[in-house]
Design an enzyme around this catalytic site. Structure first.
Site, PDB file in Angstrom:
ATOM      1  N   THR A  26      16.096  -5.340  66.249  1.00  0.00           N
ATOM      2  CA  THR A  26      15.874  -6.335  67.300  1.00  0.00           C
ATOM      3  C   THR A  26      17.144  -6.558  68.129  1.00  0.00           C
ATOM      4  O   THR A  26      17.069  -6.600  69.367  1.00  0.00           O
ATOM      5  CB  THR A  26      15.353  -7.655  66.698  1.00  0.00           C
TER       6      THR A  26
ATOM      7  N   GLU B 104      19.330  -6.362  78.026  1.00  0.00           N
ATOM      8  CA  GLU B 104      20.449  -6.885  78.811  1.00  0.00           C
ATOM      9  C   GLU B 104      21.092  -5.785  79.647  1.00  0.00           C
ATOM     10  O   GLU B 104      21.418  -5.989  80.818  1.00  0.00           O
ATOM     11  CB  GLU B 104      21.492  -7.536  77.903  1.00  0.00           C
TER      12      GLU B 104
ATOM     13  N   HIS C 213       9.737  -9.102  69.431  1.00  0.00           N
ATOM     14  CA  HIS C 213       9.793  -7.705  68.996  1.00  0.00           C
ATOM     15  C   HIS C 213       8.524  -7.481  68.185  1.00  0.00           C
ATOM     16  O   HIS C 213       8.403  -7.982  67.075  1.00  0.00           O
ATOM     17  CB  HIS C 213      11.053  -7.483  68.152  1.00  0.00           C
TER      18      HIS C 213
END
Length: 127
Positions: free
Chosen positions: A33, A41, A67
């Site tokens: 994750t 990002e 996730h």
């Protein structure tokens, strides 16, 4: 120029280095994750950086993602980010990750446009 609706893409291959076991975020050798969030990002900042003035950058300030499915070693995880909101220096993105088997994760990510030099001075305690 930053515009609502602009899109960016990035991808990574799942290796032993970006698994939950390697990140110590779990015991299994599947895409971690934290690695998925990093890909999200990366996709966002690389999309907007060419549109920013010299000396400006962006920092992540919020991540709200799910996730939802595992990705095995050897899988290619692709991320698509869409800029959905511009509020002054605050930017909000919709992010979606998928692999060969379908959607892996999705959510939103916020970034804030900063002056790189001033930000680093603040970070190091120098004025």
């Amino acid at each position: 120029m930053l515009e609502i609706g602009m899109k960016g893409n990035a991808e990574t291959v799942v290796t032993l280095d970006n698994t939950a076991k390697a990140f110590t975020s779990g015991a299994l050798e599947v895409f971690a994750t934290p690695a998925m969030i990093s890909l999200m990002e990366e996709t966002c900042w690389k999309m907007i950086q060419p549109e920013l003035e010299e000396g400006l950058g962006s920092v992540g300030t919020k991540v709200d993602v799910s996730h939802m499915a595992p990705s095995a070693i050897g899988s290619t995880v692709m991320c698509e980010a869409t800029l959905i909101s511009i509020d002054g220096r605050k930017l909000v993105f919709e992010v979606v990750c998928s692999d060969e088997n379908g959607m892996v994760g999705m959510g939103t990510h916020e970034r804030f446009i900063i002056n790189n030099e001033k930000f680093m001075q603040k970070a190091t305690g120098h004025k």
